[in-house]
Design an enzyme around this catalytic site. Structure first.
Site, PDB file in Angstrom:
ATOM      1  N   GLY A  49       0.652  -1.209  -0.074  1.00  0.00           N
ATOM      2  CA  GLY A  49       0.020  -0.020  -0.191  1.00  0.00           C
ATOM      3  C   GLY A  49       0.696   1.516   0.180  1.00  0.00           C
ATOM      4  O   GLY A  49       0.344   2.300  -0.337  1.00  0.00           O
ATOM      5  N   ASP A 107      -5.128   1.356  10.725  1.00  0.00           N
ATOM      6  CA  ASP A 107      -6.832   1.323  10.972  1.00  0.00           C
ATOM      7  C   ASP A 107      -6.750   0.988  12.453  1.00  0.00           C
ATOM      8  O   ASP A 107      -6.611   1.843  13.394  1.00  0.00           O
ATOM      9  CB  ASP A 107      -7.306   0.366  10.030  1.00  0.00           C
ATOM     10  CG  ASP A 107      -8.499   0.207   9.839  1.00  0.00           C
ATOM     11  OD1 ASP A 107      -9.253  -0.464  10.829  1.00  0.00           O
ATOM     12  OD2 ASP A 107      -9.211   0.253   8.834  1.00  0.00           O
ATOM     13  N   SER A 108      -6.984  -0.576  12.594  1.00  0.00           N
ATOM     14  CA  SER A 108      -6.916  -0.972  13.770  1.00  0.00           C
ATOM     15  C   SER A 108      -5.635  -0.774  14.957  1.00  0.00           C
ATOM     16  O   SER A 108      -5.555  -0.669  16.014  1.00  0.00           O
ATOM     17  CB  SER A 108      -7.267  -2.451  14.042  1.00  0.00           C
ATOM     18  OG  SER A 108      -6.311  -3.309  13.630  1.00  0.00           O
ATOM     19  N   LEU A 112       0.829  -2.496  12.375  1.00  0.00           N
ATOM     20  CA  LEU A 112       1.601  -1.707  12.945  1.00  0.00           C
ATOM     21  C   LEU A 112       2.461  -2.305  14.221  1.00  0.00           C
ATOM     22  O   LEU A 112       3.444  -2.304  14.316  1.00  0.00           O
ATOM     23  CB  LEU A 112       1.231  -0.268  13.445  1.00  0.00           C
ATOM     24  CG  LEU A 112       2.143   0.825  13.774  1.00  0.00           C
ATOM     25  CD1 LEU A 112       3.157   1.010  12.563  1.00  0.00           C
ATOM     26  CD2 LEU A 112       1.387   2.206  14.232  1.00  0.00           C
TER      27      LEU A 112
HETATM   28  P1  IMP Z   1      -4.693  -2.233  10.723  1.00  0.00           P
HETATM   29  O1  IMP Z   1      -3.739  -3.510  10.792  1.00  0.00           O
HETATM   30  O2  IMP Z   1      -5.858  -2.815  11.184  1.00  0.00           O
HETATM   31  O3  IMP Z   1      -4.358  -1.147  11.191  1.00  0.00           O
HETATM   32  O4  IMP Z   1      -4.850  -2.083   9.049  1.00  0.00           O
HETATM   33  C1  IMP Z   1      -3.946  -1.725   8.325  1.00  0.00           C
HETATM   34  C2  IMP Z   1      -3.921  -2.215   6.816  1.00  0.00           C
HETATM   35  O5  IMP Z   1      -5.321  -2.589   6.610  1.00  0.00           O
HETATM   36  C3  IMP Z   1      -3.484  -1.309   5.862  1.00  0.00           C
HETATM   37  O6  IMP Z   1      -2.131  -1.265   5.773  1.00  0.00           O
HETATM   38  C4  IMP Z   1      -4.195  -1.266   4.825  1.00  0.00           C
HETATM   39  O7  IMP Z   1      -3.397  -2.445   3.959  1.00  0.00           O
HETATM   40  C5  IMP Z   1      -5.557  -2.270   5.218  1.00  0.00           C
HETATM   41  N1  IMP Z   1      -6.554  -1.154   5.189  1.00  0.00           N
HETATM   42  C6  IMP Z   1      -7.095  -0.495   6.373  1.00  0.00           C
HETATM   43  N2  IMP Z   1      -8.010   0.379   6.058  1.00  0.00           N
HETATM   44  C7  IMP Z   1      -8.190   0.417   4.794  1.00  0.00           C
HETATM   45  C8  IMP Z   1      -9.165   1.096   3.868  1.00  0.00           C
HETATM   46  O8  IMP Z   1     -10.150   1.829   4.067  1.00  0.00           O
HETATM   47  N3  IMP Z   1      -8.939   0.647   2.433  1.00  0.00           N
HETATM   48  C9  IMP Z   1      -8.101  -0.303   2.029  1.00  0.00           C
HETATM   49  N4  IMP Z   1      -7.239  -0.786   3.017  1.00  0.00           N
HETATM   50  C10 IMP Z   1      -7.336  -0.397   4.241  1.00  0.00           C
HETATM   51 MG    MG Z   2      -0.790  -1.573   4.146  1.00  0.00          MG
END
Ligand code: IMP
Ligand code: MG
Length: 179
Positions: A49, A107-108, A112
């Protein structure tokens, strides 16, 4: 009329222009240029991404720096304990270095957190985080985000590196799922 795009089975409408994205990236670059004047950080771009963010940010970084790319892979381990997450593609010696993680969106915060715990095994001097987009209402972690380009609502986005089932990464604007 608002610009809309169809990706797979869903419709998205234009939400953030590429001009606004570039402006947010410029602000991050300005801060990093100031904060690491006397350091030589390694930017660690988390694929897939972050490829556009990395390219556009790095063009605005004026201090001495390195850039490297990694990917988080989940695979079934040989042990019965199940899934293992590991960072692939780190060939650099990060020991004692300042590492700035480049993420497209937090996001969550689960991804990270995994990246940081893996990165700590390489014994860097410090780990900083720069994310272009952040969903504060979805975030469940305590990890401090050092550089955030833009806060986003808790909705699904595509464009500028973000995909919906593999498509949409090439869009230069950000689109939001139409309800
Ligand atoms: P986390 O682990 O929930 O913080 O999600 C992170 C990953 O989820 C990001 O690096 C994205 O690849 C994917 N992601 C989170 N939100 C979106 C969105 O709105 N559109 C597309 N990919 C997302
Ligand atoms: Mg990503």
């Amino acid at each position: 009329m608002d610009k809309t795009v169809a990706i797979h089975d869903k419709k998205f409408k234009k939400f953030i222009s590429s001009q606004k994205i570039q402006k947010a990236i410029g602000k991050i670059a300005e801060r990093i240029n100031k904060d690491f004047k006397n350091d030589k950080p390694v930017f660690l771009s988390v694929l897939n991404g972050s490829f556009l963010f990395t390219a556009d940010l790095l063009k605005k970084i004026k201090i001495e720096c390195e850039v490297s790319f990694t990917k988080i892979s989940s695979y079934a381990g040989t042990q019965s304990t199940g899934k293992v997450n590991t960072l692939i593609g780190i060939n650099e010696n990060l020991k004692g270095r300042t590492v700035i993680i480049l993420e497209d969106i937090v996001d969550s915060g689960n991804t990270l957190e995994k990246i940081i715990s893996e990165l700590e095994k390489h014994n860097p001097k410090e780990i900083k985080i720069a994310t272009l987009f952040f969903k504060p209402h979805a975030y469940k972690k305590k990890i401090k985000l050092d550089y955030v380009g833009m806060d986003m609502p808790n909705d699904f986005l595509v464009g500028y590196g973000l995909d919906y089932d593999g498509l949409g990464r090439n869009l230069s604007d950000i689109y939001i799922l139409k309800s």
